[in-house]
Design a protein around this motif. Structure first.
Motif, PDB file in Angstrom:
ATOM      1  N   VAL A   6       8.375  14.412   7.023  1.00  0.00           N
ATOM      2  CA  VAL A   6       8.943  13.093   7.294  1.00  0.00           C
ATOM      3  C   VAL A   6       7.939  12.208   8.015  1.00  0.00           C
ATOM      4  N   SER A   7       7.206  12.788   8.974  1.00  0.00           N
ATOM      5  CA  SER A   7       6.193  12.012   9.685  1.00  0.00           C
ATOM      6  C   SER A   7       5.132  11.498   8.731  1.00  0.00           C
ATOM      7  N   ALA A   8       4.698  12.376   7.816  1.00  0.00           N
ATOM      8  CA  ALA A   8       3.688  11.948   6.846  1.00  0.00           C
ATOM      9  C   ALA A   8       4.231  10.854   5.927  1.00  0.00           C
ATOM     10  N   LEU A   9       5.472  11.012   5.471  1.00  0.00           N
ATOM     11  CA  LEU A   9       6.059   9.998   4.593  1.00  0.00           C
ATOM     12  C   LEU A   9       6.263   8.681   5.326  1.00  0.00           C
ATOM     13  N   LEU A  10       6.658   8.732   6.589  1.00  0.00           N
ATOM     14  CA  LEU A  10       6.809   7.503   7.365  1.00  0.00           C
ATOM     15  C   LEU A  10       5.467   6.796   7.518  1.00  0.00           C
ATOM     16  N   ALA A  11       4.420   7.576   7.792  1.00  0.00           N
ATOM     17  CA  ALA A  11       3.098   6.966   7.933  1.00  0.00           C
ATOM     18  C   ALA A  11       2.642   6.339   6.620  1.00  0.00           C
ATOM     19  N   LEU A  12       2.845   7.051   5.517  1.00  0.00           N
ATOM     20  CA  LEU A  12       2.429   6.513   4.219  1.00  0.00           C
ATOM     21  C   LEU A  12       3.285   5.299   3.832  1.00  0.00           C
ATOM     22  N   SER A  13       4.565   5.361   4.163  1.00  0.00           N
ATOM     23  CA  SER A  13       5.438   4.213   3.862  1.00  0.00           C
ATOM     24  C   SER A  13       5.017   2.996   4.669  1.00  0.00           C
ATOM     25  N   ALA A  14       4.635   3.205   5.932  1.00  0.00           N
ATOM     26  CA  ALA A  14       4.139   2.087   6.742  1.00  0.00           C
ATOM     27  C   ALA A  14       2.867   1.504   6.144  1.00  0.00           C
ATOM     28  N   CYS A  15       2.015   2.387   5.632  1.00  0.00           N
ATOM     29  CA  CYS A  15       0.793   1.907   4.968  1.00  0.00           C
ATOM     30  C   CYS A  15       1.144   1.090   3.731  1.00  0.00           C
ATOM     31  N   LEU A  16       2.138   1.559   2.972  1.00  0.00           N
ATOM     32  CA  LEU A  16       2.567   0.819   1.780  1.00  0.00           C
ATOM     33  C   LEU A  16       3.087  -0.559   2.155  1.00  0.00           C
ATOM     34  N   LEU A  17       3.912  -0.626   3.183  1.00  0.00           N
ATOM     35  CA  LEU A  17       4.464  -1.917   3.598  1.00  0.00           C
ATOM     36  C   LEU A  17       3.353  -2.852   4.064  1.00  0.00           C
ATOM     37  N   ALA A  18       2.433  -2.328   4.869  1.00  0.00           N
ATOM     38  CA  ALA A  18       1.330  -3.170   5.344  1.00  0.00           C
ATOM     39  C   ALA A  18       0.482  -3.670   4.185  1.00  0.00           C
ATOM     40  N   ALA A  19       0.216  -2.812   3.212  1.00  0.00           N
ATOM     41  CA  ALA A  19      -0.587  -3.218   2.058  1.00  0.00           C
ATOM     42  C   ALA A  19       0.119  -4.296   1.244  1.00  0.00           C
ATOM     43  N   LEU A  20       1.440  -4.122   1.050  1.00  0.00           N
ATOM     44  CA  LEU A  20       2.186  -5.116   0.282  1.00  0.00           C
ATOM     45  C   LEU A  20       2.231  -6.467   1.008  1.00  0.00           C
ATOM     46  N   LEU A  21       2.405  -6.436   2.322  1.00  0.00           N
ATOM     47  CA  LEU A  21       2.432  -7.682   3.075  1.00  0.00           C
ATOM     48  C   LEU A  21       1.072  -8.374   3.020  1.00  0.00           C
ATOM     49  N   ASN A  22       0.006  -7.586   3.109  1.00  0.00           N
ATOM     50  CA  ASN A  22      -1.337  -8.173   3.006  1.00  0.00           C
ATOM     51  C   ASN A  22      -1.578  -8.735   1.613  1.00  0.00           C
ATOM     52  N   ALA A  23      -1.120  -7.977   0.606  1.00  0.00           N
ATOM     53  CA  ALA A  23      -1.294  -8.467  -0.773  1.00  0.00           C
ATOM     54  C   ALA A  23      -0.499  -9.748  -0.991  1.00  0.00           C
ATOM     55  N   ARG A  24       0.721  -9.825  -0.437  1.00  0.00           N
ATOM     56  CA  ARG A  24       1.518 -11.040  -0.590  1.00  0.00           C
ATOM     57  C   ARG A  24       0.836 -12.229   0.087  1.00  0.00           C
ATOM     58  N   ALA A  25       0.319 -12.004   1.300  1.00  0.00           N
ATOM     59  CA  ALA A  25      -0.362 -13.101   1.997  1.00  0.00           C
ATOM     60  C   ALA A  25      -1.575 -13.580   1.209  1.00  0.00           C
ATOM     61  N   TYR A  26      -2.298 -12.634   0.624  1.00  0.00           N
ATOM     62  CA  TYR A  26      -3.465 -13.007  -0.181  1.00  0.00           C
ATOM     63  C   TYR A  26      -3.044 -13.813  -1.400  1.00  0.00           C
ATOM     64  N   LEU A  27      -1.976 -13.370  -2.089  1.00  0.00           N
ATOM     65  CA  LEU A  27      -1.511 -14.085  -3.279  1.00  0.00           C
ATOM     66  C   LEU A  27      -0.992 -15.474  -2.919  1.00  0.00           C
ATOM     67  N   GLU A  28      -0.290 -15.582  -1.778  1.00  0.00           N
ATOM     68  CA  GLU A  28       0.194 -16.906  -1.359  1.00  0.00           C
ATOM     69  C   GLU A  28      -0.969 -17.856  -1.105  1.00  0.00           C
ATOM     70  N   THR A  29      -2.020 -17.355  -0.471  1.00  0.00           N
ATOM     71  CA  THR A  29      -3.192 -18.198  -0.198  1.00  0.00           C
ATOM     72  C   THR A  29      -3.875 -18.620  -1.498  1.00  0.00           C
ATOM     73  N   GLU A  30      -4.020 -17.665  -2.406  1.00  0.00           N
ATOM     74  CA  GLU A  30      -4.674 -17.977  -3.669  1.00  0.00           C
ATOM     75  C   GLU A  30      -3.846 -18.958  -4.499  1.00  0.00           C
ATOM     76  N   LEU A  31      -2.510 -18.787  -4.478  1.00  0.00           N
ATOM     77  CA  LEU A  31      -1.656 -19.723  -5.218  1.00  0.00           C
ATOM     78  C   LEU A  31      -1.764 -21.138  -4.642  1.00  0.00           C
ATOM     79  N   ALA A  32      -1.764 -21.250  -3.321  1.00  0.00           N
ATOM     80  CA  ALA A  32      -1.882 -22.574  -2.695  1.00  0.00           C
ATOM     81  C   ALA A  32      -3.209 -23.229  -3.067  1.00  0.00           C
ATOM     82  N   ARG A  33      -4.281 -22.440  -3.035  1.00  0.00           N
ATOM     83  CA  ARG A  33      -5.597 -22.995  -3.395  1.00  0.00           C
ATOM     84  C   ARG A  33      -5.627 -23.401  -4.861  1.00  0.00           C
ATOM     85  N   LYS A  34      -5.023 -22.557  -5.720  1.00  0.00           N
ATOM     86  CA  LYS A  34      -4.982 -22.875  -7.158  1.00  0.00           C
ATOM     87  C   LYS A  34      -4.150 -24.136  -7.408  1.00  0.00           C
ATOM     88  N   ASN A  35      -3.018 -24.241  -6.695  1.00  0.00           N
ATOM     89  CA  ASN A  35      -2.185 -25.449  -6.856  1.00  0.00           C
ATOM     90  C   ASN A  35      -2.963 -26.712  -6.489  1.00  0.00           C
TER      91      ASN A  35
END
Length: 639
Positions: free
Chosen positions: A13-42
């Motif tokens: 469970v500890s390992a899965l929680l750590a990996l899940s936290a990594c997944l969430l952080a990666a998705l949030l970073n990816a979303r922020a990157y996509l939002e920035t790129e979309l704004a620049r493209k717009n």
């Protein structure tokens, strides 16, 4: 839940929680990157559109047509053209339901980017402003694919981590399980050592427990040697090594009166000219002859297992033979060995006379000794060096041949009214609850008398019927316990031959499992001699009975005290000391010291100690003073 499983789950469970936290952080970073790129493209697209329309000949209609064509290309979520006076010339918004990802994902991770804006003009004439926003479908699709890829990676990593954790914990579990088994064995009165594991923490624990068990064994062995010496000094003849007169006669009384005695014949061996040897050849020669005679008698056991020998007087030796032995042939063999033993003396001094005779259970010991002594006298009067058999009074109502006995025992087993248990009181020190010994009785015909175990047990042993009788007695005892909840315990004898059979042990355990309310009040006894000769079977039975709560012990204990070290890993609950050690205990300091030590040793390894055949109040008081946990015999008041 076991500690092993809890540890495994916590790591996973500890390992899965750590990996899940990594997944969430990666998705949030990816979303922020996509939002920035979309704004620049717009912004870039809005500026590019404005530059394309900023010509001198551009009019508002051209702007509307161009903006509409741009929206219809499908790359934009929204296109809006606003005139300088604030009128909306074009306002196109996409209604396409395909968001590029599941709806729940879109709701959970919404992508919010800024629209792009730019001013439109025709030459130097302002035409308005353009505002547009690129489609987010492509961003969501990219983010969704990233989420799927990382989830799959996390699942694979979790699986590999689980396998790795299982392998590591398995390596830890083996020594941990060994330590747990050692601790469980100690609670079951089995003191065993284990190999020290490689895991440092468990190695230290195992070493400490092994050291404790080792010290206990050393102390146990030292105490056993000391009390064995006391036993031999109190009960054995120093010159011949055979039982002394008092101890042999006590054993004879027990054999004649015990419910389950296997003895059936008595022999007396006499050296009629021992006094002449002593006077004419010297005490040293006489002692040497007695030692050789004692050794020859003691070596008779391999010819008929279970024989019991003692020195009755200076020149007389006694020998009890198990029922079923060919006493005549055995005495002829013994005569040959005895003549070899006395041959160095030579002449008339080397005479040996033997008398023997069978006995019936319950016979008066004085009358039995007189019968056999008369046979010895006849052998001597007939010229010496002879074997004479004493006359035996048989019971004409009982079967005679082996086939008749086999048929009679089969009748008792299959007739519903031919078996019963009788009750004798057991006194447990400090416990007012009702305990009963319950030996088996049978009758071999419908109108016959009820026979005690000593009348049929030797024949049942010889004919191989004893396991069936033991199972029948076990079933009767369990039924009685189920029927009467006020009985705190029933004590039942089992033959050593029965427990040696794996089929019997399996059937006995199955029977006990069908009586969960009764089995914890059942006390099973196995004779010391037979049980210690079948150690593996006794150990297996003890381990099978322990989870069921059933009590297991040795009866008629004490004759093989020199093997007390074998009790370490048997897991027994109690010992019942043979009545031969108990008779006259109030006036026998040697046996008092021995029995006190026996109680001390047994109590140290968690076993209770009881006494058999207590005949009077004086013996009872002394035994309780010595540390006995309870007694049986005529001195115990029947309730």
């Amino acid at each position: 839940m076991s500690m092993y499983r809890q540890l495994w789950l916590s790591i996973l469970v500890s390992a899965l929680l750590a990996l899940s936290a990594c997944l969430l952080a990666a998705l949030l970073n990816a979303r922020a990157y996509l939002e920035t790129e979309l704004a620049r493209k717009n912004h870039d697209n809005a500026v590019a559109l404005a530059l394309a329309l900023n010509r001198a000949d551009t009019d508002p209609d051209d702007v509307v047509v161009t903006a509409t064509a741009l929206f219809d290309s499908g790359h934009y979520e929204m296109v809006r053209i606003t005139a300088p006076d604030g009128r909306v010339l074009v306002d196109r918004v996409s209604r396409d339901p395909d968001a590029g990802a599941p709806a729940w994902f879109v709701d959970w991770l919404p992508i919010r980017s800024l629209p792009g804006s730019a001013q439109l003009s025709g030459g130097w004439t302002p035409l308005g402003s353009v505002t547009l926003m690129s489609r987010t479908r492509f961003a969501y699709r990219s983010l969704w694919r990233t989420a799927l890829t990382m989830t799959a990676a996390i699942a694979v990593t979790g699986l590999l981590g689980g396998v790795l954790v299982s392998l590591v914990l398995r390596r830890i579990r083996r020594p941990m399980q060994a330590v747990v088994e050692q601790a469980r064995a100690i609670t079951e009165h089995r003191f065993v050592s284990i190999p020290e594991p490689e895991v440092p923490e468990f190695r230290q624990l195992a070493a400490a427990m092994n050291a404790t068990v080792g010290r206990l064994r050393e102390q146990f062995a030292e105490d056993a040697r000391r009390y064995e010496n006391l036993r031999r000094e109190a009960n054995f003849d120093a010159l011949t090594g055979l039982a002394n007169r008092n101890f042999f006669l006590a054993a004879l009384d027990q054999a004649l009166g015990a419910e389950d005695s296997l003895f059936g014949a008595l022999a007396i061996i006499r050296l009629p000219h021992l006094d002449h040897v002593n006077r004419e050849l010297g005490r040293e020669t006489a002692d040497d002859m007695l030692r050789r005679v004692g050794r020859a008698i003691g070596e008779l056991t391999p010819y008929c297992a279970g024989t019991y020998a003692g020195r009755l007087t200076g020149a007389d030796f006694g020998l009890m033979l198990p029922a079923g032995c060919d006493a005549g042939a055995l005495m002829d063999e013994l005569m040959t060995k005895l003549r070899e033993a006395v041959e160095p003396v030579g002449g008339r001094h080397g005479e040996v006379d033997i008398g023997h005779g069978g006995f019936m259970p319950g016979e008066n010991p004085t009358r039995l000794l007189a019968r056999v002594d008369a046979a010895v006298a006849w052998a001597q009067s007939a010229g010496g060096n002879r074997v004479c058999e004493a006359a035996t009074d048989g019971d004409p109502s009982l079967p005679v041949s082996a086939n008749e006995w086999r048929a009679a025992l089969r009748y008792a087993l299959h007739d519903g009214n031919a078996l019963k248990l009788v009750h004798h009181a057991v006194r447990i020190n400090g416990d007012p609850a009702t305990h009963r010994e319950c030996p088996l009785r049978i009758r071999v015909r419908e109108d016959g008398d009820w026979l005690p175990a000593r009348r049929f047990l030797p024949l049942a042993e010889r004919l191989g019927v004893i396991p069936e009788l033991d199972l029948a007695a076990l079933a009767l005892a369990l039924d009685e316990l189920d029927a009467d909840a006020s009985v705190a315990g029933l004590w039942l004898n089992l033959s050593a031959r029965s427990i040696a059979e794996a089929a019997f042990r399996r059937q006995a355990v199955d029977l006990l499992e069908r009586h969960p309310d009764a089995r914890e009040r059942l006390w099973l006894e196995v004779p010391e001699s037979g049980g210690l000769h079948r150690l593996s079977a006794l150990r297996d039975l003890g381990r099978q009975l322990k989870p069921l709560g059933c009590h297991l012990g040795l009866e008629h204990y004490g004759h093989h005290f020199n093997q007390v070290g074998l009790l370490y890993d048997l897991g027994l609950d109690f010992l019942k000391v043979d009545s031969a050690f108990v008779q006259g205990i109030d006036g026998n300091p040697g046996n008092q010291a021995f029995l006190s030590g026996l109680c001390e040793i047994a109590h140290h390894i968690g076993m209770r100690v009881y006494a058999e055949g207590v005949e009077n109040e004086a013996e009872l008081r002394k035994l309780l003073d010595l540390g006995f946990d309870g007694v049986t015999g005529v001195a115990v008041r029947e309730v």
